[in-house]
Scaffold this motif. Sequence first.
Motif, mmCIF file in Angstrom:
data_model
loop_
_atom_site.group_PDB
_atom_site.id
_atom_site.type_symbol
_atom_site.label_atom_id
_atom_site.label_comp_id
_atom_site.label_asym_id
_atom_site.label_seq_id
_atom_site.Cartn_x
_atom_site.Cartn_y
_atom_site.Cartn_z
ATOM 1 N N ALA A 105 2.928 6.401 8.502
ATOM 2 C CA ALA A 105 2.385 7.235 9.576
ATOM 3 C C ALA A 105 0.948 6.843 9.899
ATOM 4 N N LEU A 106 0.135 6.582 8.854
ATOM 5 C CA LEU A 106 -1.259 6.203 9.071
ATOM 6 C C LEU A 106 -1.381 4.804 9.664
ATOM 7 N N GLY A 107 -0.580 3.879 9.127
ATOM 8 C CA GLY A 107 -0.701 2.482 9.536
ATOM 9 C C GLY A 107 -0.079 2.163 10.872
ATOM 10 N N LEU A 108 0.873 2.966 11.323
ATOM 11 C CA LEU A 108 1.528 2.718 12.610
ATOM 12 C C LEU A 108 0.968 3.604 13.717
ATOM 13 N N THR A 157 10.159 1.029 1.128
ATOM 14 C CA THR A 157 9.335 0.023 1.804
ATOM 15 C C THR A 157 9.580 0.105 3.303
ATOM 16 N N LEU A 158 8.475 0.073 4.078
ATOM 17 C CA LEU A 158 8.558 0.367 5.513
ATOM 18 C C LEU A 158 7.804 -0.654 6.363
ATOM 19 N N GLY A 178 6.332 4.207 1.598
ATOM 20 C CA GLY A 178 6.108 5.639 1.707
ATOM 21 C C GLY A 178 5.741 6.040 3.121
ATOM 22 N N VAL A 179 6.208 7.214 3.528
ATOM 23 C CA VAL A 179 6.045 7.648 4.916
ATOM 24 C C VAL A 179 4.603 7.977 5.281
ATOM 25 N N GLN A 180 3.781 8.346 4.299
ATOM 26 C CA GLN A 180 2.384 8.665 4.607
ATOM 27 C C GLN A 180 1.638 7.422 5.087
ATOM 28 N N GLU A 181 1.791 6.292 4.355
ATOM 29 C CA GLU A 181 1.131 5.057 4.768
ATOM 30 C C GLU A 181 1.722 4.529 6.065
ATOM 31 N N VAL A 229 0.852 -1.187 0.000
ATOM 32 C CA VAL A 229 0.000 0.000 0.000
ATOM 33 C C VAL A 229 0.887 1.235 0.000
ATOM 34 N N ARG A 230 0.568 2.188 -0.861
ATOM 35 C CA ARG A 230 1.419 3.378 -0.989
ATOM 36 C C ARG A 230 0.552 4.589 -1.314
ATOM 37 N N THR A 231 0.754 5.691 -0.568
ATOM 38 C CA THR A 231 0.047 6.947 -0.821
ATOM 39 C C THR A 231 1.078 8.071 -0.862
ATOM 40 N N PRO A 232 1.392 8.599 -2.038
ATOM 41 C CA PRO A 232 2.427 9.638 -2.131
ATOM 42 C C PRO A 232 1.942 10.986 -1.620
ATOM 43 N N VAL A 233 2.850 11.753 -1.018
ATOM 44 C CA VAL A 233 2.561 13.120 -0.582
ATOM 45 C C VAL A 233 3.763 13.998 -0.918
ATOM 46 N N LYS A 234 3.546 15.292 -0.984
ATOM 47 C CA LYS A 234 4.630 16.238 -1.228
ATOM 48 C C LYS A 234 5.529 16.329 -0.004
#
Length: 863
Positions: free
Chosen positions: A270-273, A253-254, A265-268, A150-155
């Motif tokens: 942050a949301l998933g953790l 990958t995280l 990606g850091v957005q997913e 799962v990946r959600t890109p952000v600026k």
Amino acid sequence: MKEPKQRSDQWQQRARKFLEASRTKVNHFSQKAKAKLQRIFHVPSNPSRSQQTKAQKKDYIQSLSQSSWLFKINVGLAAIKSIILYGISIGLILFALVAGIGSGYFAALMKSETIPSYQVLKQQLDNTDQAAGLYFDQNVKFGSIKTDLVRTPVKIDQMSPYLTDAIVATEDEDFYQHSGVVPKALLRAVISEVTGFGSQTGGSTLTQQLIKMQVLTSQVTFKRKATEVLLALRVDKYFTKKEILQDYLNVATLGRNNKGQNIAGVQEAALGLFGKNAKDLSLAEAAFIAGLPQSPSVYTPYDQDGTLKDPEYLKYGLDRKDTVLFRMYRDHRITNAEYKAAKKVDLTSEFQAKTEPESTSKRYGYVYNLLESQATDIMTKQLAKEANISTQKLNSDNTLYQQYQTQATELLSTKGYQIHSTINKDIYDSMQNIVKEQSSTFGYTYTDTETDAVTGLQQQVSSPVQNGSVLLDNQTGKIISFVGGRDFSLKQTNYMLTKRSPGSTIKPLLVYGPAIDQKLIGSKTMLADFKTNFKTYAPTDYGGTIQNKFIPADTALAQSLNIPTVNLYNELRKTSDPSKYMSKMGLNLPATDYNQLGLALGGTSDGVSVLDQASAFSTFADQGQHVDAYVIDKITDPAGNVVYQHKSQKTKVFSKATSYIMNQMLSGVLTDGTASTLSDQLYFNTNNLVGKTGTSNDNRDIWFIGSTPGITLASWMGYDSTGRNLTDSASSINEQYWAKLANSVYQLDPDSMKLEADRTKPSTVISSKVLKLTGQLPGSVSLNGNTKALDGTTTTSLYNNWTPPATTYEFGIGGSTKNYETFWNHYLGYNNGYGSITYSTADELDPTADNKTTTSTNNSTSD
């Protein structure tokens, strides 16, 4: 002229002068050397004996002794100095040599590499839809390779500054200073690779890691590393540090989230953790996420099902967080107070509780599974080939295959490739609608009780009649369309690929085609259809019948008679090897199968798939040439570069004459054979349509395969359980269903069928007028002591570049002396039952025929 004695004296005088001159030069050199040594060691000149005193003698002796030791020391030091200088010189030469060779090797590796443009690199680096796209023919996309990544890109402006500082301090502290690569780190990595000593992970900057994740594979080769360096330099030139860092933080990958999904990606992350956006992360949370890229599977706080790990395993990620904080403090990105405060934060209480992922359904499930499987196999072999591993070695070593299969799976799920298939979407959709509409006519649906593999509970499941069908292009082998089963949501098995008894569809491939090619028979050669027993094997025709007469080969094939076919196969094996024909058509049966006469009727130990059987049958439509079926046309990378392109290769199986004759014989199946009612159900001209029906024991498997000059369409019906049988009307039901499939192909793409293409008769096809009674040329036979000239009604028989002999007493293939006696007496006018159909009783049939397998076919026929 001078006398010899005079010349000799002159040479002696010259020699003496040369020696005296040499002696003078040596003495002069010695004096100079002595003076130089005295100056070096401060040795006084030798005083005259009259002026020397005893004290002077003593001092002189001591001076000489000291000068001797000093001389030796200085000589030794000079030698050491020379050795060091020589060593340095040799080292510099070797370094220059190695550097030159390395540069040349690098240049050689890069010679064939195309330098990507800015637009191509930007597309690849920014691409966050990394799963491989799946396409129908004509570039029609229908989905992507399934991945739980799962990946959600952000600026980058939507990311916490702590994140960017933490990732730079941890992964690449010189990120803002270097030009994409760090030479000393590269050298360290190369030395480590060559010697085996030191760290195995050094050398990669954030820029290089981004290249590896987005552009290249993770395969460890010098060429890939060299390409990585080249691209990293180019990326650093094209893009700002901010752009590079943003792309990296969006694709790294995280580990897993609280749903058990792999995240990137850091957005997913942050949301998933932590249940918050990337911009709202605290210092401790940012440090934890920044520590994940080094080993996501170890440091992630969640297991595969989304549950929080036990504290003993959770500790690894928390310790890694502290390491990141220290590096941030060491790099002056946070203060000592911030460092100490963040270390004390208990992140365990901040991790999200487990939740279930949203359920998703696959559209075009059969196509998806087929393309994913085929693409993974293709890329597995391609990766192994790049590592100089042969396909034979790869296939023989399961561990090795799994290793490269894992790499291929990663490649297809993370690199944004596109998989282009041969499937025509419109035809595929039409065929799925037809199977949905017609499936209720296939037969009875059973209800079975099964144990759920996950829950262990008993559940009721439906077991309907299943269908597998495939439409092939005869000339290229491409799969135009197929039916994998009745309902993907009910059963995911692709019945186009499952192996079942081929029934009588094997007859033209194994028996009649090779027999014509080997010049054993012509189209009208007589085959015996009398009661026979091959030791423990006693075949009959369909329904236990026996024709009790000699039958022309084309009629025996059109009516799918068993006894003539077994007699022909028995004779064929004496002079040739039918397995060679089968293997050339892609039908690789066990060697033991060919020893069983029941194979001629479809009695195989493993069975064959619908796809393989249809592909083999298409050989006759392409003038005896076979081409393997395929479904993936090409695979491209995100930039559109072709990384795999299918190339069809044809194998000659039968002569053109054999193929022409077989097409003539197989057309009889539709005109006056087992599929004679099919033509009335078709919307198109059937003059160039040929086919073969097939039925295994007790109607367990029902087949029809039909070919026009352009396409081959095959359909199989049967139950999953081999213990369940279809009704006697199943063959007619299958032909009606096949007709609807063929009509839809004609309506959507009539040109693909090539209905008007002429089957040109090759010059090697010999047409002979033979007697209808014997299948041979007119002749004379001795009957009851009298020679009788034979004449009468003739018919045209086709031969593969040979002509038949004149009729003899034993004119056919198979049959006993008694059978021939019956024939000739009938010819003379006796009413002896010749040609009268009889039935074998149950006790005459041996249930333990020579094929003792679940797919064996004692008396199987195509109807």
